[in-house]
Design a protein around this motif. Structure first.
Motif, short mmCIF file in Angstrom:
data_model
loop_
_atom_site.label_atom_id
_atom_site.label_comp_id
_atom_site.label_asym_id
_atom_site.label_seq_id
_atom_site.Cartn_x
_atom_site.Cartn_y
_atom_site.Cartn_z
N VAL A 159 0.91 -1.21 0.29
CA VAL A 159 -0.27 -0.04 0.01
C VAL A 159 0.87 1.35 0.00
O VAL A 159 1.55 1.55 1.02
N ALA A 160 0.87 1.88 -0.88
CA ALA A 160 1.53 3.15 -1.23
C ALA A 160 0.87 4.54 -0.52
O ALA A 160 -0.14 4.90 -0.80
N LYS A 161 1.67 4.82 0.58
CA LYS A 161 1.03 6.11 1.29
C LYS A 161 1.92 7.21 1.14
O LYS A 161 2.19 7.92 2.25
N THR A 162 2.52 7.46 0.14
CA THR A 162 3.49 8.99 -0.03
C THR A 162 2.69 10.04 0.50
O THR A 162 1.38 10.29 0.00
N ASN A 163 3.31 10.92 1.19
CA ASN A 163 2.95 12.14 1.69
C ASN A 163 1.82 12.03 2.66
O ASN A 163 0.97 12.98 2.92
N LEU A 164 1.30 10.84 3.19
CA LEU A 164 0.38 10.67 4.35
C LEU A 164 1.00 10.19 5.51
O LEU A 164 2.04 9.45 5.61
N ASP A 165 0.39 10.79 6.48
CA ASP A 165 0.95 10.21 7.99
C ASP A 165 -0.06 9.04 8.16
O ASP A 165 -1.07 8.81 7.74
N GLU A 166 0.71 8.24 9.09
CA GLU A 166 0.07 7.01 9.41
C GLU A 166 0.23 6.51 10.69
O GLU A 166 1.51 6.69 11.49
N ALA A 167 -0.68 5.98 11.32
CA ALA A 167 -0.48 5.50 12.83
C ALA A 167 -1.10 4.09 12.93
O ALA A 167 -2.30 4.17 12.85
N THR A 168 -0.34 2.85 13.05
CA THR A 168 -1.11 1.63 13.27
C THR A 168 -1.69 1.73 14.60
O THR A 168 -1.24 1.90 15.64
N LEU A 169 -3.30 1.29 14.52
CA LEU A 169 -3.89 1.21 15.74
C LEU A 169 -4.17 -0.03 16.42
O LEU A 169 -4.24 -0.13 17.59
N TRP A 170 -4.43 -1.29 15.58
CA TRP A 170 -4.82 -2.38 16.28
C TRP A 170 -4.39 -3.54 15.18
O TRP A 170 -4.22 -3.25 14.10
N SER A 171 -4.47 -4.83 15.84
CA SER A 171 -3.92 -6.13 15.10
C SER A 171 -4.90 -7.03 15.41
O SER A 171 -5.66 -7.20 16.49
N CYS A 172 -5.02 -8.00 14.46
CA CYS A 172 -5.87 -9.01 14.83
C CYS A 172 -5.35 -10.39 13.89
O CYS A 172 -4.79 -10.08 12.66
N LYS A 173 -5.63 -11.59 14.24
CA LYS A 173 -5.23 -12.79 13.13
C LYS A 173 -6.31 -12.79 12.21
O LYS A 173 -7.36 -12.24 12.34
N ILE A 174 -6.09 -13.55 11.21
CA ILE A 174 -7.00 -13.86 10.19
C ILE A 174 -7.35 -15.40 10.44
O ILE A 174 -6.56 -16.40 10.71
N GLY A 175 -8.68 -15.69 10.45
CA GLY A 175 -9.38 -16.79 10.52
C GLY A 175 -9.89 -17.61 9.40
O GLY A 175 -10.23 -16.58 8.30
N PHE A 176 -10.53 -18.48 9.38
CA PHE A 176 -11.41 -19.40 8.42
C PHE A 176 -12.81 -19.00 8.84
O PHE A 176 -13.26 -19.46 9.89
N VAL A 177 -13.73 -18.56 8.07
CA VAL A 177 -14.88 -18.25 8.18
C VAL A 177 -15.81 -19.56 7.54
O VAL A 177 -15.74 -19.86 6.43
N ALA A 178 -16.93 -20.17 8.19
CA ALA A 178 -17.32 -21.50 7.68
C ALA A 178 -18.81 -21.51 8.26
O ALA A 178 -19.00 -20.64 9.26
N PRO A 179 -19.59 -22.31 7.63
CA PRO A 179 -20.97 -22.47 7.95
C PRO A 179 -20.97 -23.19 9.40
O PRO A 179 -19.85 -23.83 9.70
N ILE A 180 -22.03 -22.64 10.31
CA ILE A 180 -21.86 -23.03 11.70
C ILE A 180 -21.87 -24.55 11.97
O ILE A 180 -21.28 -25.11 12.91
#
Length: 302
Positions: A159-180
Motif C-alpha cells: 500500500v503506497a502512502k506517499t505524503n500521508l501520515d500513518e499510525a497503526t492502531l490495532w492488530s488481529c489474526k486472520i481466521g477461516f469463516v465457515a458455516p456454523i
C-alpha cells in the motif's frame, strides 16, 4: 523583475493531475470524459505559464519530469485544500459546526472505529461525521484528492502512502469463516475446502497479505469465486459454496449461520492503520486523530 500574473486556475491543476494519475493524455480524456485536445491544451498552457515541462512527450515514452514531479505534488495539495475549503463553506452555510469524512476498509473492525468516534463526539459534539466503506487503494487516493479527511486501511508494504501520515492502531489474526454446522477439526481439513475470496481488484492489499502467508505455510487455497462485496462473500459461505478468510475481529459480528476458526499453523496478522494527509493540518483533524490514538491501540489476537 516583476513577473506577470499567472492565468492558471484550479482546472489546470486538475487536468495535469488527471494526466499523471491516468498515465497519459488519452487515458485522462477517458477518465474525465473530456476531449483530449482540451486536456493537452490546458497542460501546454500550464507548462508555458510555469516555464517547465511537466510530462515527457513522444518519441520518448510518457513520463513525469523531475520539475513536473514537484509541481504535481504541490498541485495535489492545492486541489485537496480547495476541495476541503468548498466543503467547509457549504457546511457552514447550512449552520453546521464542522464535518469530517472518513473512509474505512471493510477489513477494519467497526467496533474499534466506533469507540474512537465516541471520544471524538465528546470533544466535538456538534461535528457531523460521514463514513464510507472503500478499498484501501481508494482511501489513499481520496485522501490525496481531499475528498475524505481520514482513512482506516490495511497496513501493508503493497500500500503506497506517499505524503500521508500513518499510525497503526490495532492488530488481529486472520481466521477461516465457515458455516456454523460444518465440522472442521483441524487446519488440514480447512485447507481441503474450496474458498471464496474478495476480487483482487478491490481486495488487493488483503489478497497480497494472504498470498504471503500461503507461501510461508505451503497452503494454496482453491478459489472458486471472487465476489466484490463482503456481504456476498458471507452469503456464499452460508450457502456452503466454500470457506473464506477474514480478520478474526469479525467473530462477534458474524451472521448467526457462520463461525470463525483460527489455527496455529496459519495465523497471519492483519494491522489496521489510521492515515491522513500531512497537508490537511486542521484543528478538527488533530482532534479526530487524537481521539483514536488515545483509545484504540488494541491488540485483537483472538
Amino acid at each position: 523583475m516583476i513577473q506577470k500574473p499567472s492565468r492558471l486556475g484550479i482546472k489546470h491543476l486538475r487536468y495535469a493531475l488527471a494526466v499523471a494519475d491516468a498515465g497519459g493524455f488519452r487515458a485522462a480524456s477517458d477518465l474525465l470524459n473530456i476531449a483530449q485536445p482540451a486536456i493537452s491544451k490546458s497542460v501546454q498552457d500550464t507548462e508555458q505559464d510555469l516555464g517547465i515541462t511537466i510530462f515527457q512527450r513522444p518519441p520518448k515514452p510518457f513520463a513525469v519530469t523531475e520539475p513536473g514531479t514537484q509541481f504535481l505534488a504541490d498541485a495535489r495539495q492545492a486541489v485537496a485544500l480547495f476541495e476541503r475549503t468548498i466543503r467547509a463553506t457549504r457546511r457552514n452555510s447550512l449552520g453546521r459546526h464542522g464535518h469530517v469524512i472518513i473512509g474505512y476498509s471493510a477489513l477494519a473492525p467497526s467496533s474499534e472505529i466506533s469507540e474512537g468516534l465516541q471520544l471524538f463526539s465528546k470533544v466535538c459534539p456538534n461535528v457531523q461525521v460521514e463514513m464510507h466503506v472503500m478499498s484501501t487503494d481508494a482511501i489513499t487516493s481520496a485522501l490525496k484528492s481531499g475528498t475524505i479527511d481520514l482513512g482506516f486501511v490495511l497496513s501493508h508494504t503493497s500500500v503506497a502512502k506517499t505524503n500521508l501520515d500513518e499510525a497503526t492502531l490495532w492488530s488481529c489474526k486472520i481466521g477461516f469463516v465457515a458455516p456454523i454446522e460444518t465440522d472442521i477439526p483441524d487446519f488440514k481439513t480447512a485447507c481441503s475446502f474450496p474458498f471464496i475470496l474478495g476480487v483482487r481488484e478491490n481486495w488487493r492489499s488483503f489478497r497480497n497479505l494472504i498470498d504471503e502467508a500461503c507461501e510461508l505455510t505451503g497452503f494454496q487455497p482453491h478459489v472458486v469465486e471472487e465476489p466484490w462485496d463482503v456481504q456476498v462473500i458471507f452469503q456464499r459461505v452460508s450457502q456452503k459454496r466454500g470457506l473464506t478468510l477474514y480478520p478474526s475481529s469479525i467473530r462477534e459480528s458474524l451472521p448467526a449461520s457462520l463461525k470463525l476458526l483460527t489455527f496455529d499453523e496459519f495465523c497471519p496478522q492483519l494491522d489496521v492503520a489510521m492515515v491522513w494527509d500531512k497537508a490537511a493540518n486542521t484543528q478538527l483533524l488533530h482532534k479526530l486523530v487524537a481521539s483514536f490514538r488515545s483509545d484504540t491501540s488494541i491488540d485483537q489476537n483472538r
